[in-house]
Scaffold this motif. Structure first.
Motif, PDB file in Angstrom:
ATOM      1  N   SER A 152       0.835  -1.207   0.000  1.00 44.58           N
ATOM      2  CA  SER A 152       0.000   0.000   0.000  1.00 44.58           C
ATOM      3  C   SER A 152       0.866   1.253   0.000  1.00 44.58           C
ATOM      4  CB  SER A 152      -0.909   0.021   1.237  1.00 44.58           C
ATOM      5  OG  SER A 152      -0.126   0.233   2.401  1.00 44.58           O
ATOM      6  N   PHE A 153       0.211   2.379  -0.235  1.00 44.07           N
ATOM      7  CA  PHE A 153       0.884   3.685  -0.192  1.00 44.07           C
ATOM      8  C   PHE A 153       0.103   4.600   0.766  1.00 44.07           C
ATOM      9  CE2 PHE A 153       0.913   8.086  -1.853  1.00 44.07           C
ATOM     10  CZ  PHE A 153       2.247   8.383  -1.643  1.00 44.07           C
ATOM     11  N   PRO A 154       0.700   5.001   1.883  1.00 48.66           N
ATOM     12  CA  PRO A 154       0.023   5.844   2.868  1.00 48.66           C
ATOM     13  C   PRO A 154       0.042   7.327   2.484  1.00 48.66           C
ATOM     14  CG  PRO A 154       1.730   4.469   3.893  1.00 48.66           C
ATOM     15  CD  PRO A 154       1.970   4.457   2.413  1.00 48.66           C
ATOM     16  N   PHE A 155      -1.071   7.977   2.737  1.00 41.79           N
ATOM     17  CA  PHE A 155      -1.158   9.426   2.528  1.00 41.79           C
ATOM     18  C   PHE A 155      -2.309   9.951   3.376  1.00 41.79           C
ATOM     19  CE2 PHE A 155      -4.951   9.674  -0.226  1.00 41.79           C
ATOM     20  CZ  PHE A 155      -5.106   8.338  -0.565  1.00 41.79           C
ATOM     21  N   VAL A 156      -2.471  11.269   3.381  1.00 42.79           N
ATOM     22  CA  VAL A 156      -3.597  11.889   4.076  1.00 42.79           C
ATOM     23  C   VAL A 156      -4.531  12.422   2.997  1.00 42.79           C
ATOM     24  CG1 VAL A 156      -4.284  13.717   5.668  1.00 42.79           C
ATOM     25  CG2 VAL A 156      -2.143  12.476   6.050  1.00 42.79           C
ATOM     26  N   ASN A 157      -5.794  12.033   3.049  1.00 44.37           N
ATOM     27  CA  ASN A 157      -6.691  12.418   1.951  1.00 44.37           C
ATOM     28  C   ASN A 157      -7.165  13.874   2.071  1.00 44.37           C
ATOM     29  OD1 ASN A 157      -8.861  12.491   3.705  1.00 44.37           O
ATOM     30  ND2 ASN A 157      -9.889  10.678   2.878  1.00 44.37           N
ATOM     31  N   ALA A 158      -7.958  14.313   1.096  1.00 42.70           N
ATOM     32  CA  ALA A 158      -8.368  15.727   1.037  1.00 42.70           C
ATOM     33  C   ALA A 158      -9.144  16.157   2.282  1.00 42.70           C
ATOM     34  CB  ALA A 158      -9.191  15.968  -0.225  1.00 42.70           C
ATOM     35  N   GLU A 159      -9.795  15.193   2.964  1.00 41.21           N
ATOM     36  CA  GLU A 159     -10.525  15.528   4.205  1.00 41.21           C
ATOM     37  C   GLU A 159      -9.629  15.433   5.438  1.00 41.21           C
ATOM     38  OE1 GLU A 159     -12.532  12.830   2.229  1.00 41.21           O
ATOM     39  OE2 GLU A 159     -12.766  14.698   1.098  1.00 41.21           O
ATOM     40  N   GLY A 160      -8.351  15.181   5.224  1.00 38.70           N
ATOM     41  CA  GLY A 160      -7.434  15.088   6.354  1.00 38.70           C
ATOM     42  C   GLY A 160      -7.418  13.726   7.031  1.00 38.70           C
ATOM     43  N   ARG A 161      -8.014  12.718   6.380  1.00 35.21           N
ATOM     44  CA  ARG A 161      -8.052  11.379   6.992  1.00 35.21           C
ATOM     45  C   ARG A 161      -6.868  10.523   6.548  1.00 35.21           C
ATOM     46  NH1 ARG A 161     -13.396   7.922   6.729  1.00 35.21           N
ATOM     47  NH2 ARG A 161     -11.948   6.581   7.871  1.00 35.21           N
ATOM     48  N   GLY A 219       3.191   0.063  -3.975  1.00 37.92           N
ATOM     49  CA  GLY A 219       3.143   0.853  -2.747  1.00 37.92           C
ATOM     50  C   GLY A 219       4.379   1.698  -2.525  1.00 37.92           C
ATOM     51  N   MET A 220       4.776   1.813  -1.252  1.00 38.89           N
ATOM     52  CA  MET A 220       5.928   2.667  -0.971  1.00 38.89           C
ATOM     53  C   MET A 220       7.260   1.952  -1.214  1.00 38.89           C
ATOM     54  SD  MET A 220       5.856   3.498   3.146  1.00 38.89           S
ATOM     55  CE  MET A 220       7.298   4.541   3.047  1.00 38.89           C
ATOM     56  N   GLY A 221       7.199   0.840  -1.984  1.00 40.56           N
ATOM     57  CA  GLY A 221       8.433   0.323  -2.572  1.00 40.56           C
ATOM     58  C   GLY A 221       8.848   1.224  -3.734  1.00 40.56           C
ATOM     59  N   ASP A 222       7.841   1.756  -4.442  1.00 40.49           N
ATOM     60  CA  ASP A 222       8.107   2.610  -5.602  1.00 40.49           C
ATOM     61  C   ASP A 222       7.678   4.065  -5.439  1.00 40.49           C
ATOM     62  OD1 ASP A 222       9.514   1.213  -7.633  1.00 40.49           O
ATOM     63  OD2 ASP A 222       7.755  -0.035  -7.996  1.00 40.49           O
ATOM     64  N   ALA A 223       6.663   4.319  -4.632  1.00 40.01           N
ATOM     65  CA  ALA A 223       6.183   5.699  -4.438  1.00 40.01           C
ATOM     66  C   ALA A 223       6.737   6.202  -3.113  1.00 40.01           C
ATOM     67  CB  ALA A 223       4.662   5.732  -4.437  1.00 40.01           C
ATOM     68  N   LEU A 224       7.697   7.107  -3.190  1.00 43.20           N
ATOM     69  CA  LEU A 224       8.402   7.554  -1.984  1.00 43.20           C
ATOM     70  C   LEU A 224       8.030   8.988  -1.644  1.00 43.20           C
ATOM     71  CD1 LEU A 224      12.028   6.243  -2.719  1.00 43.20           C
ATOM     72  CD2 LEU A 224      10.072   5.001  -1.783  1.00 43.20           C
ATOM     73  N   TRP A 225       7.773   9.213  -0.359  1.00 48.85           N
ATOM     74  CA  TRP A 225       7.473  10.559   0.124  1.00 48.85           C
ATOM     75  C   TRP A 225       8.744  11.316   0.463  1.00 48.85           C
ATOM     76  CZ3 TRP A 225       3.367  13.527   0.114  1.00 48.85           C
ATOM     77  CH2 TRP A 225       2.083  12.963   0.128  1.00 48.85           C
ATOM     78  N   ASP A 226       8.798  12.559   0.040  1.00 54.62           N
ATOM     79  CA  ASP A 226       9.679  13.514   0.703  1.00 54.62           C
ATOM     80  C   ASP A 226       8.758  14.227   1.683  1.00 54.62           C
ATOM     81  OD1 ASP A 226      11.083  15.800   1.532  1.00 54.62           O
ATOM     82  OD2 ASP A 226      12.287  15.809  -0.299  1.00 54.62           O
ATOM     83  N   TYR A 227       8.814  13.825   2.945  1.00 56.63           N
ATOM     84  CA  TYR A 227       7.842  14.313   3.933  1.00 56.63           C
ATOM     85  C   TYR A 227       7.983  15.808   4.187  1.00 56.63           C
ATOM     86  CZ  TYR A 227       7.115   9.370   4.849  1.00 56.63           C
ATOM     87  OH  TYR A 227       6.840   8.038   4.709  1.00 56.63           O
ATOM     88  N   GLU A 228       9.174  16.330   4.006  1.00 57.70           N
ATOM     89  CA  GLU A 228       9.388  17.756   4.261  1.00 57.70           C
ATOM     90  C   GLU A 228       8.963  18.615   3.081  1.00 57.70           C
ATOM     91  OE1 GLU A 228      13.136  18.793   5.872  1.00 57.70           O
ATOM     92  OE2 GLU A 228      13.038  17.234   7.406  1.00 57.70           O
TER      93      GLU A 228
END
Ligand code: ARG
Length: 278
Positions: free
Chosen positions: A76-85, A127-136
């Motif tokens: 999976s790929f974690p994120f925060v959706n448009a409603e902040g969830r 998932g986050m094997g390929d889609a990587l966040w730059d959190y900053e």
């Protein structure tokens, strides 16, 4: 914002029982033999280190017949959706061997009140094997080619509302972006040159204020490209990548070396063994 939640999966059923990447067989062409008690000890040490570093760790039970489920970065790929969830975009693994892993993560997400989304296109996504966040920087780097299909990133752009920088992976030894690109925040990244084409490499060079090259040998033998940053200070990595470690220390990082030799027999190390979620 850097996540503080970690999902791991217990390695009781971990094995190398098929080969879907160049690391899973030995020189004679036989599947690597895993020492399961040793793998469990290495996994427990990593889990305890995460806890020690202030992460909130949750663990999924092992599932018989799903030996690669321990690589929780992939389903999976974690994120925060448009409603902040807190949300997950569920993967569609390329290998049929790994596809049944995803439903266990979907079930876990539902129990934990995490919103799940399904892929709209017919391609694959790991998932986050390929889609990587730059959190900053609040940007996403999207690897594609060996496992993930490029078209899934349109949906990721739409769901997250964030820029997605596409990077083509051209070397089968670097079959996931997390084997060759480490995003450390503060406009710093480490990357393996051999994994990218001309265009990708020059993009990385201009995009970051500091881009350090990971030597090929350390990327292959120590999975240095699979290190994990937990905030701006802490790095968790497989031991033995001396050049990479020295470069990190020059930049002021605190390094935590771990042993993941049993998991490297399946082509994965620290970054693969955890899902960082919101
Ligand atoms: N044997 C697994 C596979 O080939 C290893 C996955 C490693 N995970 C990662 N995020 N690089 O799918």
């Amino acid at each position: 914002m850097w996540p503080v939640k970690v999902l791991m999966a217990h390695p009781a059923e971990f094995q190398v029982s098929y080969s879907i990447n160049p690391y899973m067989k030995d020189e004679a062409g036989n599947l690597n033999q895993v020492d399961v008690p040793k793998a469990i000890k290495q996994w427990e040490a990593l889990r305890d280190l995460f806890t020690h570093l202030g992460m909130a760790v949750q663990v999924l039970d092992a599932v018989p017949g799903l030996p690669d489920m321990v690589f929780t970065a992939n389903q999976s790929f974690p994120f925060v959706n448009a409603e902040g969830r807190p949300s997950l975009l569920m993967s569609r693994m390329k290998s049929p061997f790994r596809q049944p892993e995803v439903e266990h993560f979907r079930t876990w997400a539902m129990k934990n009140k995490i919103q799940t989304y399904e892929l709209k296109t017919s391609g694959n996504f790991e998932g986050m094997g390929d889609a990587l966040w730059d959190y900053e920087a609040q940007e996403i780097f999207g690897g594609f080619g060996p496992r993930t299909s490029v078209e899934v990133y349109d949906q990721i752009r739409e769901l997250t509302g964030k820029p997605v920088h596409l990077l083509k992976l051209v070397d089968e030894r670097f079959y996931h972006l997390d084997t060759c690109l480490c995003l450390l925040g503060n406009s710093i990244a480490f990357a393996v040159r051999e994994a990218f084409d001309e265009e990708g490499w020059s993009f990385l060079r201009t995009h970051f204020q500091t881009l350090k090259e990971i030597p090929l040998k350390e990327a292959l033998e120590n999975f240095a490209g699979n290190m994990l940053a937990l905030g701006r200070q802490q790095i968790v990595m497989q031991s033995g990548a001396h050049q990479t470690k020295a470069n990190l220390e020059k930049l002021g990082y605190q390094i935590h070396e771990v042993e993941t030799s049993e998991f490297m027999k399946s082509g994965g190390s620290v970054f693969c063994m955890k899902l960082l979620y919101f």
